[in-house]
Design a protein around this motif. Sequence first.
Motif, PDB file in Angstrom:
ATOM      1  N   ARG A  39       0.817  -1.158  -0.128  1.00 33.18           N
ATOM      2  CA  ARG A  39      -0.007  -0.033   0.052  1.00 33.18           C
ATOM      3  C   ARG A  39       0.649   1.195  -0.101  1.00 33.18           C
ATOM      4  O   ARG A  39       2.089   1.324   0.488  1.00 33.18           O
ATOM      5  N   LEU A  40       0.412   2.245  -0.750  1.00 33.10           N
ATOM      6  CA  LEU A  40       1.194   3.552  -0.666  1.00 33.10           C
ATOM      7  C   LEU A  40       1.454   4.183   0.733  1.00 33.10           C
ATOM      8  O   LEU A  40       2.614   4.365   1.041  1.00 33.10           O
ATOM      9  N   GLY A  41       0.808   3.920   1.787  1.00 31.91           N
ATOM     10  CA  GLY A  41       0.905   4.306   3.198  1.00 31.91           C
ATOM     11  C   GLY A  41       0.822   5.819   3.660  1.00 31.91           C
ATOM     12  O   GLY A  41       0.857   6.699   2.652  1.00 31.91           O
ATOM     13  N   GLU A  42       0.536   6.201   4.562  1.00 32.02           N
ATOM     14  CA  GLU A  42       0.471   7.621   5.092  1.00 32.02           C
ATOM     15  C   GLU A  42       1.585   8.350   4.625  1.00 32.02           C
ATOM     16  O   GLU A  42       1.530   9.818   4.328  1.00 32.02           O
ATOM     17  N   GLN A  43       2.780   7.825   4.944  1.00 35.11           N
ATOM     18  CA  GLN A  43       3.747   8.540   5.061  1.00 35.11           C
ATOM     19  C   GLN A  43       4.125   9.118   3.248  1.00 35.11           C
ATOM     20  O   GLN A  43       4.292  10.372   3.047  1.00 35.11           O
ATOM     21  N   PRO A  91      -4.182   6.790   1.333  1.00 36.93           N
ATOM     22  CA  PRO A  91      -3.042   6.035   1.391  1.00 36.93           C
ATOM     23  C   PRO A  91      -3.042   4.633   1.180  1.00 36.93           C
ATOM     24  O   PRO A  91      -2.168   3.906   1.387  1.00 36.93           O
ATOM     25  N   ASN A  92      -4.532   4.205   1.100  1.00 37.45           N
ATOM     26  CA  ASN A  92      -4.559   2.827   0.942  1.00 37.45           C
ATOM     27  C   ASN A  92      -4.462   2.376  -0.810  1.00 37.45           C
ATOM     28  O   ASN A  92      -4.756   1.286  -1.066  1.00 37.45           O
ATOM     29  N   ARG A  93      -3.819   3.067  -1.502  1.00 37.47           N
ATOM     30  CA  ARG A  93      -3.758   2.885  -2.919  1.00 37.47           C
ATOM     31  C   ARG A  93      -2.644   1.589  -2.974  1.00 37.47           C
ATOM     32  O   ARG A  93      -1.807   1.575  -2.225  1.00 37.47           O
ATOM     33  N   SER A  94      -3.054   0.729  -3.823  1.00 34.04           N
ATOM     34  CA  SER A  94      -1.921  -0.310  -4.052  1.00 34.04           C
ATOM     35  C   SER A  94      -1.015   0.066  -5.034  1.00 34.04           C
ATOM     36  O   SER A  94      -1.113   0.753  -5.867  1.00 34.04           O
ATOM     37  N   VAL A  95       0.306  -0.555  -4.626  1.00 32.83           N
ATOM     38  CA  VAL A  95       1.440  -0.092  -5.384  1.00 32.83           C
ATOM     39  C   VAL A  95       2.349  -1.243  -5.602  1.00 32.83           C
ATOM     40  O   VAL A  95       2.377  -2.314  -4.954  1.00 32.83           O
ATOM     41  N   VAL A  96       2.775  -1.455  -7.023  1.00 28.55           N
ATOM     42  CA  VAL A  96       3.604  -2.621  -7.378  1.00 28.55           C
ATOM     43  C   VAL A  96       4.861  -1.913  -8.108  1.00 28.55           C
ATOM     44  O   VAL A  96       4.581  -1.097  -8.869  1.00 28.55           O
ATOM     45  N   VAL A  97       5.957  -2.279  -7.777  1.00 30.60           N
ATOM     46  CA  VAL A  97       7.399  -1.837  -8.350  1.00 30.60           C
ATOM     47  C   VAL A  97       7.887  -2.854  -9.111  1.00 30.60           C
ATOM     48  O   VAL A  97       8.209  -3.948  -8.298  1.00 30.60           O
ATOM     49  N   VAL A 137       9.553   0.535 -13.247  1.00 28.02           N
ATOM     50  CA  VAL A 137       8.392   1.036 -13.738  1.00 28.02           C
ATOM     51  C   VAL A 137       7.427   0.512 -12.272  1.00 28.02           C
ATOM     52  O   VAL A 137       7.511  -0.366 -11.691  1.00 28.02           O
ATOM     53  N   ARG A 138       6.567   1.612 -11.921  1.00 27.35           N
ATOM     54  CA  ARG A 138       5.641   1.539 -10.707  1.00 27.35           C
ATOM     55  C   ARG A 138       4.265   1.748 -11.031  1.00 27.35           C
ATOM     56  O   ARG A 138       3.949   2.944 -11.700  1.00 27.35           O
ATOM     57  N   PHE A 139       3.423   1.109 -10.684  1.00 19.60           N
ATOM     58  CA  PHE A 139       2.009   1.225 -10.779  1.00 19.60           C
ATOM     59  C   PHE A 139       1.360   1.616  -9.546  1.00 19.60           C
ATOM     60  O   PHE A 139       1.808   0.949  -8.404  1.00 19.60           O
ATOM     61  N   VAL A 140       0.483   2.541  -9.507  1.00 23.01           N
ATOM     62  CA  VAL A 140      -0.268   2.961  -8.305  1.00 23.01           C
ATOM     63  C   VAL A 140      -1.566   2.996  -8.728  1.00 23.01           C
ATOM     64  O   VAL A 140      -2.026   3.428  -9.777  1.00 23.01           O
ATOM     65  N   THR A 141      -2.516   2.296  -7.892  1.00 21.11           N
ATOM     66  CA  THR A 141      -3.968   2.526  -8.452  1.00 21.11           C
ATOM     67  C   THR A 141      -4.504   4.089  -8.114  1.00 21.11           C
ATOM     68  O   THR A 141      -4.159   4.347  -7.054  1.00 21.11           O
ATOM     69  N   HIS A 163      -6.677  16.686 -13.610  1.00 22.47           N
ATOM     70  CA  HIS A 163      -6.787  15.566 -12.896  1.00 22.47           C
ATOM     71  C   HIS A 163      -7.386  16.382 -11.552  1.00 22.47           C
ATOM     72  O   HIS A 163      -7.183  17.447 -11.047  1.00 22.47           O
ATOM     73  N   PRO A 164      -8.329  15.403 -10.684  1.00 28.30           N
ATOM     74  CA  PRO A 164      -8.656  16.022  -9.396  1.00 28.30           C
ATOM     75  C   PRO A 164      -7.684  16.187  -8.523  1.00 28.30           C
ATOM     76  O   PRO A 164      -6.603  15.790  -8.587  1.00 28.30           O
ATOM     77  N   GLY A 165      -8.044  16.983  -7.285  1.00 24.97           N
ATOM     78  CA  GLY A 165      -7.064  17.407  -6.326  1.00 24.97           C
ATOM     79  C   GLY A 165      -6.799  16.108  -5.745  1.00 24.97           C
ATOM     80  O   GLY A 165      -7.756  15.135  -5.439  1.00 24.97           O
ATOM     81  N   GLY A 166      -5.773  15.844  -5.007  1.00 31.70           N
ATOM     82  CA  GLY A 166      -5.145  14.623  -4.345  1.00 31.70           C
ATOM     83  C   GLY A 166      -4.742  13.563  -5.009  1.00 31.70           C
ATOM     84  O   GLY A 166      -5.044  12.275  -4.666  1.00 31.70           O
ATOM     85  N   GLU A 167      -4.669  13.595  -6.484  1.00 33.11           N
ATOM     86  CA  GLU A 167      -4.489  12.564  -7.101  1.00 33.11           C
ATOM     87  C   GLU A 167      -3.077  13.042  -8.156  1.00 33.11           C
ATOM     88  O   GLU A 167      -2.827  14.148  -8.417  1.00 33.11           O
TER      89      GLU A 167
END
Length: 316
Positions: free
Chosen positions: A42-46, A56-62, A73-77, A244-248
Amino acid sequence: MTRQPVVDDVATGTVTVAEGRLDEAVRAYRHLFGYEVRHEGRLGEQLALTWGISDPNRSVVVLGAEGEERGLVRFVTGPTPPPAPYGSRGWTALEITVQDVDSLTERVRSSGYFHVHGEASDFGFGGLPPAIRASQAIGPAGEQVYLTQVLATGTSHVRPPPGCDVGALFVAVLLCTDPDEQLEPYVSGLGMNPAWRFEAAVEVISKQAGLPLDHEYEFIVLAPRGRTRVEVDRFPPDRPARKHPGGELPPGFGLLSFYTSDFDAAVTGMRGAGYPPVGPISTVDTPPYGGGRCAVFTGELGEKIELIESLTKETP
């Protein structure tokens, strides 16, 4: 006064992907490119605070090529659909080095994961013999990918590691409309002076961009201290900003990260050029950070730029 680069190499290109397409994107890069998963979670708060992301709960794969720590290459939902190729200003393509572009393009085409919209062709610029042979495709997250085989000889060019068909992300492509103004973060902030500047007509770009086939683009190559590059493509001034929307993050390929062994100098350079971090500086243990600090900035095009502290103190 000309500054010296304070960044070493491209670390990662980050692409936003719909939650339901993440597994497909990861499978495509693993099975077709032979990429290894370096991190998933997960992306995480930090990092969410550092990136300016609301969830912060977006999935992340590197993912990355075997033996490569740069050019990952990194994917984030995220919920925002990707832009059309060359449809807006900002980061527009991931250029990945390959051993045999013709063979790989056919595999990519038949896989169902990618849509090939530019057939493998030789490219020579500035009146020089062809230096690369490349094809262009749209990936499962809507990201634009250039598959590039280096034809030129010499050791300065990034190629796939021995035994690998596909290597690192070695060029990040930035679409701009006014380079003298819009490249300030890279030139004044990070000291990446133009290493090469030329004009050329490229039909495959014009076909996708809806421009005359003989339209001549200005190309600018920015060089950090290592061997990866930023390619800047100048488009007509009517090319819109990427919304894009704010927070993205900007949708599609929206964030490029650089390793730097001079993190403090790089952050100071960006601040001094008028680009403060969008959030707090963080220290992150997971790849690609490895315990280094990171900071994110917004460029003149709305594109996101991340600095990642390299703890090796070596220029790649």
